[in-house]
Design an enzyme around this catalytic site. Structure first.
Site, PDB file in Angstrom:
ATOM      1  N   GLY A 151      -9.380  -4.256  10.474  1.00 26.16           N
ATOM      2  CA  GLY A 151      -8.169  -3.534  10.855  1.00 26.16           C
ATOM      3  C   GLY A 151      -7.902  -3.626  12.339  1.00 26.16           C
ATOM      4  O   GLY A 151      -7.280  -4.566  12.828  1.00 26.16           O
ATOM      5  N   ARG A 152      -8.425  -2.647  13.081  1.00 27.71           N
ATOM      6  CA  ARG A 152      -8.095  -2.547  14.505  1.00 27.71           C
ATOM      7  C   ARG A 152      -8.505  -3.773  15.313  1.00 27.71           C
ATOM      8  O   ARG A 152      -7.851  -4.116  16.300  1.00 27.71           O
ATOM      9  CB  ARG A 152      -8.755  -1.285  15.086  1.00 27.71           C
ATOM     10  CG  ARG A 152      -8.097   0.008  14.630  1.00 27.71           C
ATOM     11  CD  ARG A 152      -8.847   1.228  15.119  1.00 27.71           C
ATOM     12  NE  ARG A 152     -10.163   1.343  14.486  1.00 27.71           N
ATOM     13  CZ  ARG A 152     -11.120   2.166  14.908  1.00 27.71           C
ATOM     14  NH1 ARG A 152     -10.919   2.913  15.974  1.00 27.71           N
ATOM     15  NH2 ARG A 152     -12.266   2.227  14.265  1.00 27.71           N
ATOM     16  N   ASN A 201     -15.256  -1.773   4.984  1.00 31.29           N
ATOM     17  CA  ASN A 201     -14.350  -1.645   6.127  1.00 31.29           C
ATOM     18  C   ASN A 201     -14.968  -0.708   7.163  1.00 31.29           C
ATOM     19  O   ASN A 201     -15.641   0.249   6.821  1.00 31.29           O
ATOM     20  CB  ASN A 201     -12.992  -1.107   5.650  1.00 31.29           C
ATOM     21  CG  ASN A 201     -12.040  -0.777   6.777  1.00 31.29           C
ATOM     22  OD1 ASN A 201     -11.533   0.341   6.855  1.00 31.29           O
ATOM     23  ND2 ASN A 201     -11.780  -1.721   7.644  1.00 31.29           N
ATOM     24  N   GLY A 202     -14.699  -1.011   8.422  1.00 29.80           N
ATOM     25  CA  GLY A 202     -15.164  -0.140   9.498  1.00 29.80           C
ATOM     26  C   GLY A 202     -16.013  -0.878  10.516  1.00 29.80           C
ATOM     27  O   GLY A 202     -17.111  -1.323  10.204  1.00 29.80           O
ATOM     28  N   ASP A 203     -15.481  -1.043  11.730  1.00 30.01           N
ATOM     29  CA  ASP A 203     -16.211  -1.654  12.848  1.00 30.01           C
ATOM     30  C   ASP A 203     -16.575  -3.110  12.616  1.00 30.01           C
ATOM     31  O   ASP A 203     -17.568  -3.597  13.167  1.00 30.01           O
ATOM     32  CB  ASP A 203     -17.486  -0.855  13.174  1.00 30.01           C
ATOM     33  CG  ASP A 203     -17.205   0.578  13.588  1.00 30.01           C
ATOM     34  OD1 ASP A 203     -16.039   0.882  13.918  1.00 30.01           O
ATOM     35  OD2 ASP A 203     -18.143   1.399  13.574  1.00 30.01           O
ATOM     36  N   GLN A 250       0.841  -1.207   0.000  1.00 27.89           N
ATOM     37  CA  GLN A 250       0.000   0.000   0.000  1.00 27.89           C
ATOM     38  C   GLN A 250       0.872   1.252   0.000  1.00 27.89           C
ATOM     39  O   GLN A 250       1.777   1.390   0.830  1.00 27.89           O
ATOM     40  CB  GLN A 250      -0.919   0.010   1.222  1.00 27.89           C
ATOM     41  CG  GLN A 250      -1.956   1.131   1.164  1.00 27.89           C
ATOM     42  CD  GLN A 250      -2.869   1.138   2.373  1.00 27.89           C
ATOM     43  OE1 GLN A 250      -2.496   1.631   3.428  1.00 27.89           O
ATOM     44  NE2 GLN A 250      -4.071   0.599   2.215  1.00 27.89           N
ATOM     45  N   CYS A 269      -6.300   7.530   4.583  1.00 30.15           N
ATOM     46  CA  CYS A 269      -5.719   7.782   5.911  1.00 30.15           C
ATOM     47  C   CYS A 269      -6.098   9.176   6.400  1.00 30.15           C
ATOM     48  O   CYS A 269      -5.851  10.167   5.710  1.00 30.15           O
ATOM     49  CB  CYS A 269      -4.205   7.650   5.867  1.00 30.15           C
ATOM     50  SG  CYS A 269      -3.429   8.006   7.468  1.00 30.15           S
TER      51      CYS A 269
END
Length: 310
Positions: free
Chosen positions: A196-197, A172-174, A40, A70
């Site tokens: 991700g997280r 993506n997200g949560d 990336q 980002c």
């Protein structure tokens, strides 16, 4: 190892890569067991991004991914990452130049828009597709949200259900649980979900998700002791990466102060392995202050799984 379908490198500055910054070049390292993998890149100039993509291609990833999402100030504030959501023409200049520069598929990750008043993703997705990208990952927040609030998947679904779209859409997200991953596939129709997280300190989350998608049942993939061993293995890998060469025995540095441990602390702080253990605060603090493998592993080994977590 935990059956994830694809991974991405840490994002890499195009400008630093062109300048042959050693630490940046190190991020191009790919191990065969990681494949398929995308390198990336981020930057704000088409020429630099295209040249960086050509350099990255030499490392033989399966994809080149462009980070247009980002939100952090040092990236977005300089017009790269999500900063390009304030300069869509520049984004649409970079994408086709990179596509032309390499033979590999080029993918993009971005957000819904810059802020609540400029959620442009449905139209932007079509325009990025016209640039020749092979897939699009969408984080369900605006740049102004950073990582706060809930990710809004409605517009991700709108992009996927747009009949003019034919490239894969990655949401993506949560996505933090197996149940949520299944819901995102079922409700929004995406081709993939990106985690991700939620994987920080918990790389086995992908195996848990795959098991749930396959069987509809949620179960713990690893025992408590196996999870602790994976954490220790991760720390050792970080130490080998940052502190020693391949010919050095890990035992010989076990009592030294090591950068690799500091680099791993975020994973230790975020891991759910110790979540719910009563009176764990002091142990957690000691774990995060330890700076040698011997000290840190003695603390981890001393933690036993309670019969009932609170």
């Amino acid at each position: 190892r935990f059956v994830v379908d694809m991974v991405y490198t840490e994002f890499i500055s195009a400008d630093a890569l062109i300048r042959s910054v050693k630490r940046t070049e190190q991020k191009l390292t790919i191990y065969d067991e990681e494949r398929p993998v995308a390198i990336q890149l981020y930057g704000r100039e088409a020429d630099a991004m295209a040249e960086a993509a050509r350099i990255a291609e030499e490392s033989r990833p399966e994809f080149i991914d462009l980070n247009f999402g980002c939100p952090v100030k040092k990236v977005a504030g300089k017009g790269a990452g999500a900063g390009l959501l304030r300069d869509i023409p520049k984004m649409l200049e970079i994408a086709p130049e990179v596509v032309k520069a390499v033979k590999l598929p080029v993918t993009v990750k971005t957000r819904l828009g810059w802020d609540e008043d400029s959620k442009v993703i449905v139209e932007l997705a079509e325009r990025l597709q016209d640039c020749g990208i092979a897939a699009l990952a969408i984080h369900g927040r605006t740049r102004s949200q950073m990582y706060k609030g809930d990710a809004d998947w409605t517009l991700i679904g709108d992009v996927k259900n747009n009949q003019r779209m034919h490239i894969p859409i990655i949401g993506n997200g949560d996505v933090t649980t197996p149940e949520r991953a299944a819901e995102c596939f079922d409700k929004y129709g995406v081709d993939a979900v990106m985690v991700g997280r939620a994987s920080i300190g918990r790389p086995w989350i992908f195996a848990e998700m795959k098991e749930y998608l396959r069987t509809g049942e949620k179960r713990q993939i690893l025992t408590f002791e196996e999870q602790k061993n994976i954490l220790k293995e991760h720390i050792i890998a970080s130490v080998k990466w940052l502190d020693i060469d391949e010919n050095t025995a890990i035992e010989s540095v076990s009592n030294q102060h090591l950068k690799g441990i500091i680099h791993s602390r975020r994973h230790l702080a975020s891991t759910p392995v110790f979540k719910g253990i009563p009176n764990f605060k002091e142990t957690r603090i000691a774990m995060l202050r330890a700076d040698s493998l011997t000290e840190l592993f003695n603390i981890i080994d001393s933690v036993g799984e309670p019969e009932v977590r609170i």
